[in-house]
Design a protein around this motif. Sequence first.
Motif, PDB file in Angstrom:
ATOM      1  N   LEU A 190       0.874  -1.298  -0.028  1.00 29.43           N
ATOM      2  CA  LEU A 190       0.242  -0.078   0.171  1.00 29.43           C
ATOM      3  C   LEU A 190       0.748   1.268   0.002  1.00 29.43           C
ATOM      4  O   LEU A 190       0.622   2.270  -0.758  1.00 29.43           O
ATOM      5  N   PRO A 191       1.926   1.453   0.843  1.00 27.40           N
ATOM      6  CA  PRO A 191       2.789   2.534   0.982  1.00 27.40           C
ATOM      7  C   PRO A 191       3.531   2.644  -0.536  1.00 27.40           C
ATOM      8  O   PRO A 191       3.763   3.898  -1.224  1.00 27.40           O
ATOM      9  N   LEU A 192       3.816   1.555  -1.156  1.00 20.67           N
ATOM     10  CA  LEU A 192       4.503   1.482  -2.183  1.00 20.67           C
ATOM     11  C   LEU A 192       3.640   2.007  -3.334  1.00 20.67           C
ATOM     12  O   LEU A 192       3.963   2.962  -4.383  1.00 20.67           O
ATOM     13  N   LEU A 193       2.336   1.501  -3.656  1.00 18.41           N
ATOM     14  CA  LEU A 193       1.397   2.334  -4.621  1.00 18.41           C
ATOM     15  C   LEU A 193       1.186   3.634  -4.383  1.00 18.41           C
ATOM     16  O   LEU A 193       1.179   4.288  -5.237  1.00 18.41           O
ATOM     17  N   ALA A 194       0.890   4.124  -3.141  1.00 17.14           N
ATOM     18  CA  ALA A 194       0.518   5.384  -2.986  1.00 17.14           C
ATOM     19  C   ALA A 194       1.645   6.293  -3.018  1.00 17.14           C
ATOM     20  O   ALA A 194       1.800   7.390  -3.695  1.00 17.14           O
ATOM     21  N   GLY A 195       3.040   5.825  -2.502  1.00 18.94           N
ATOM     22  CA  GLY A 195       4.219   6.680  -2.827  1.00 18.94           C
ATOM     23  C   GLY A 195       4.394   6.749  -4.469  1.00 18.94           C
ATOM     24  O   GLY A 195       5.071   7.760  -4.894  1.00 18.94           O
ATOM     25  N   GLY A 196       4.394   5.782  -5.082  1.00 19.59           N
ATOM     26  CA  GLY A 196       4.823   5.418  -6.714  1.00 19.59           C
ATOM     27  C   GLY A 196       3.934   6.433  -7.184  1.00 19.59           C
ATOM     28  O   GLY A 196       4.082   7.225  -8.150  1.00 19.59           O
ATOM     29  N   GLY A 197       2.437   6.482  -6.691  1.00 14.70           N
ATOM     30  CA  GLY A 197       1.425   7.322  -7.542  1.00 14.70           C
ATOM     31  C   GLY A 197       1.918   8.857  -7.325  1.00 14.70           C
ATOM     32  O   GLY A 197       1.561   9.626  -8.098  1.00 14.70           O
ATOM     33  N   LEU A 198       2.394   9.001  -5.745  1.00 15.76           N
ATOM     34  CA  LEU A 198       2.696  10.416  -5.626  1.00 15.76           C
ATOM     35  C   LEU A 198       3.935  10.903  -6.614  1.00 15.76           C
ATOM     36  O   LEU A 198       4.063  11.830  -6.873  1.00 15.76           O
TER      37      LEU A 198
END
Lengths: 157, 169
Positions: free
Chosen positions: A95-103
């Motif tokens: 979840l942090p990877l997807l949110a951070g990658g999206g950011l």
Amino acid sequence: MLRLLPALLPWWLAGPGLGLCVAALYGLANRRLGVSGAWLAAVVAPVEGWRGERWRVEFLAALISGALAAGLLGSATRLTGYPVLSAVLPAGVLLPLLAGGGLALGYGARWAEGCTSGHGLSGCAAGSPDSLTATATFFAVAVGVTFAVHALSGGAL
Amino acid sequence: MNQGARATTVAVGIAFGFLVTGSGFGNYTTIHQALLLRSWYLFAVFGSAVAVAAAGLALLRGAGVTRYGGPLRLPHAPARRRHVFGAVIFGAGFGLTGTCPGGAVAVVATGGLGGLLVLAGLAAGMWLRGAAGRPALDQHLEAAADQREQPPLTCTYGSGAVGSGTERT
């Protein structure tokens, strides 16, 4: 889902088709095809209090419709958390990877003034130096990061 | 805007979304294997797309005029630091998520609910760039880099044609 489409369209169909989209939008409407600009106009502009161009919002809505149509017809469509990644990574990492990658995608696309479509397809096809520079840069960095992910995951990814 | 341009935009949007999804941009493996340089499919799609688009634009350049949108204006802007810095950050997100702003739509459309999280991050990242970056860092870097150019003053990016002052036909 309906399995009417192969998992992957042949490259010689998908690639030239995408290229024709770019040329058609320029040749008919004099508009530069770009998806991050559409997201910016549709979602971010209202929050920031300025008015995004309406055609970008309409383009995004149409793009989503076309994607959903392909998803419905496609053979590879099934409900997942995130294809492949959710099977390999625990939620606390995913979840942090997807949110951070999206950011990073959003921050970088706005800073660079375009993304894979606006720079990578439209701008490169027009031979614009900013687009050629941005495209070479983000592909090179993406390859580097992907090799790092591969190494850090012990080859699982 | 006139109806022809509007119909074109909608038709192209549908076709683009359909092809992006159909060519596996919604599947992490498709992108990931390409970025590991193990599969040439993505590069074949991307390369042939640019080649066909470039050929089309070359023909349009000769005509010089568009059907519904007046005289053709194609982008031709010099590369600046922001294009490199922004692309570095974008490329990191590209490699981590195996998707991009259009690809994330394909992720969701093929059932990947985590794509919604990527899209939420995308919007937040754009907002952050607008809030934090523009007045201070960007203008400082730009001013240092191109003193003789007029500074970019627009807050709408992406059109390029509008207000950047670097566009030419």
